[in-house]
Design an enzyme around this catalytic site. Structure first.
Site, PDB file in Angstrom:
ATOM      1  N   LYS A 114       0.828  -1.208   0.000  1.00 23.89           N
ATOM      2  CA  LYS A 114       0.000   0.000   0.000  1.00 23.89           C
ATOM      3  C   LYS A 114       0.864   1.262   0.000  1.00 23.89           C
ATOM      4  O   LYS A 114       0.474   2.291  -0.573  1.00 23.89           O
ATOM      5  CB  LYS A 114      -0.923   0.011   1.228  1.00 23.89           C
ATOM      6  CG  LYS A 114      -1.943  -1.110   1.268  1.00 23.89           C
ATOM      7  CD  LYS A 114      -2.870  -1.074   0.068  1.00 23.89           C
ATOM      8  CE  LYS A 114      -2.639  -2.225  -0.858  1.00 23.89           C
ATOM      9  NZ  LYS A 114      -3.528  -2.226  -2.038  1.00 23.89           N
ATOM     10  N   HIS A 122      -8.249   7.430  -1.036  1.00 25.33           N
ATOM     11  CA  HIS A 122      -7.986   5.994  -1.076  1.00 25.33           C
ATOM     12  C   HIS A 122      -6.509   5.690  -0.833  1.00 25.33           C
ATOM     13  O   HIS A 122      -6.160   4.821  -0.027  1.00 25.33           O
ATOM     14  CB  HIS A 122      -8.422   5.443  -2.437  1.00 25.33           C
ATOM     15  CG  HIS A 122      -8.237   3.970  -2.570  1.00 25.33           C
ATOM     16  ND1 HIS A 122      -7.199   3.416  -3.275  1.00 25.33           N
ATOM     17  CD2 HIS A 122      -8.952   2.913  -2.087  1.00 25.33           C
ATOM     18  CE1 HIS A 122      -7.271   2.105  -3.220  1.00 25.33           C
ATOM     19  NE2 HIS A 122      -8.328   1.769  -2.516  1.00 25.33           N
TER      20      HIS A 122
END
Length: 275
Positions: free
Chosen positions: A124, A150
């Site tokens: 991520k 996000h």
């Protein structure tokens, strides 16, 4: 003699509890996992570059091509997500799909879960490069609130996962997300090959639909913690459920703006031409 400010002991004890006593000792010594300062610093630097420093730097410059770099990056992302998806499949082949407790032991399987969660967190972090490439290519219109929210939220949420509950019930999120990202980065790689390939990539909108299904599945799966005694921290639903709902709303709005709105415009134009 140095005067100790009132409340210092409270701050120290709170810090000690949150990031030492309450944390999973198996992962606390890993890179970026000691306390939230490193990951928060990365996210602040990311936002500063994307919103201010990067656009100012590129203001009087031609956009960088970065085609080969992005193709390599997208292939590496596909490979990373294939590996993580395979790890998730391995874990969930041994899990109870309805309800999976958190294993805090140092068994080989428990540590494999923790390590898989940690690699997912690092992945991520690597996703932030998506936006950096947008800035350097002067594709600022693609840097929407959805994109920034996000990409900023996921590293922090996954850091919390690795810090406090690396494994068990919540890893279903990684199972669903890595599958979607295999297709997503695969699409990006193919699109970078040029117009001859892009004309065959009609299935882009279905990736967004798959993302919407993903959020629904995550919501349903994590809601089970409120119904069953899964021996997994129930407070995690305060983290997962609002995110699933908000992400669904944002991605659904993106889908409507990107695919439904153009169809309506085309139909209106056809009606005008037919008159």
């Amino acid at each position: 003699m140095v005067e100790v400010l009132p409340g210092n002991d409270t701050i120290r004890s709170t810090w000690q509890y949150l990031f030492v006593e309450a944390a999973d000792p198996r992962t606390s010594g890993w890179l970026l996992m000691g306390n939230p300062i490193p990951v928060v610093s990365i996210l602040f630097a990311y936002l500063y570059f994307v919103l201010k420093c990067g656009p100012n730097y590129m203001k009087d410059k031609q956009p960088y091509s970065l085609k080969r770099i992005m193709m390599v990056y997208n292939l590496l992302q596909v490979a990373a997500n294939v590996y993580l998806f395979n790890e998730a499949i391995y874990m969930w082949s041994r899990f109870d799909w309805n309800c999976q407790p958190l294993d805090l032991t140092t068994s080989a399987f428990a540590m494999r879960q923790s390590w898989g969660c940690y690699l997912y967190f690092l992945n991520k972090i690597s996703d932030l490069l998506d936006t950096v490439f947008f800035v350097l290519r002067k594709k600022n219109k693609q840097i929407s609130f959805l994109h920034l929210f996000h990409h900023t939220m996921m590293p922090f949420v996954t850091w919390i996962m690795v810090k406090y509950f690396p494994g068990g019930h919540i890893t279903f999120i990684g199972l669903a997300n890595t599958f979607v990202h295999i297709l997503l980065y695969g699409y990006y790689y193919l699109a970078a090959l040029g117009p001859n390939i892009q004309k065959y990539l009609w299935w882009k909108k279905y990736i967004t639909r798959l993302q919407l299904i993903q959020f629904c599945l995550v919501f349903i799966h994590n809601t089970q913690l409120l119904v069953f005694d899964c021996d997994f921290p129930k407070w995690t639903v305060l983290l997962t459920l609002p995110n699933a709902i908000f992400f669904y709303y944002l991605f659904n709005d993106f889908y409507k703006q990107s695919y439904d709105a153009p169809k309506k415009d085309d139909k209106q134009k056809e009606k005008i031409k037919s008159k």
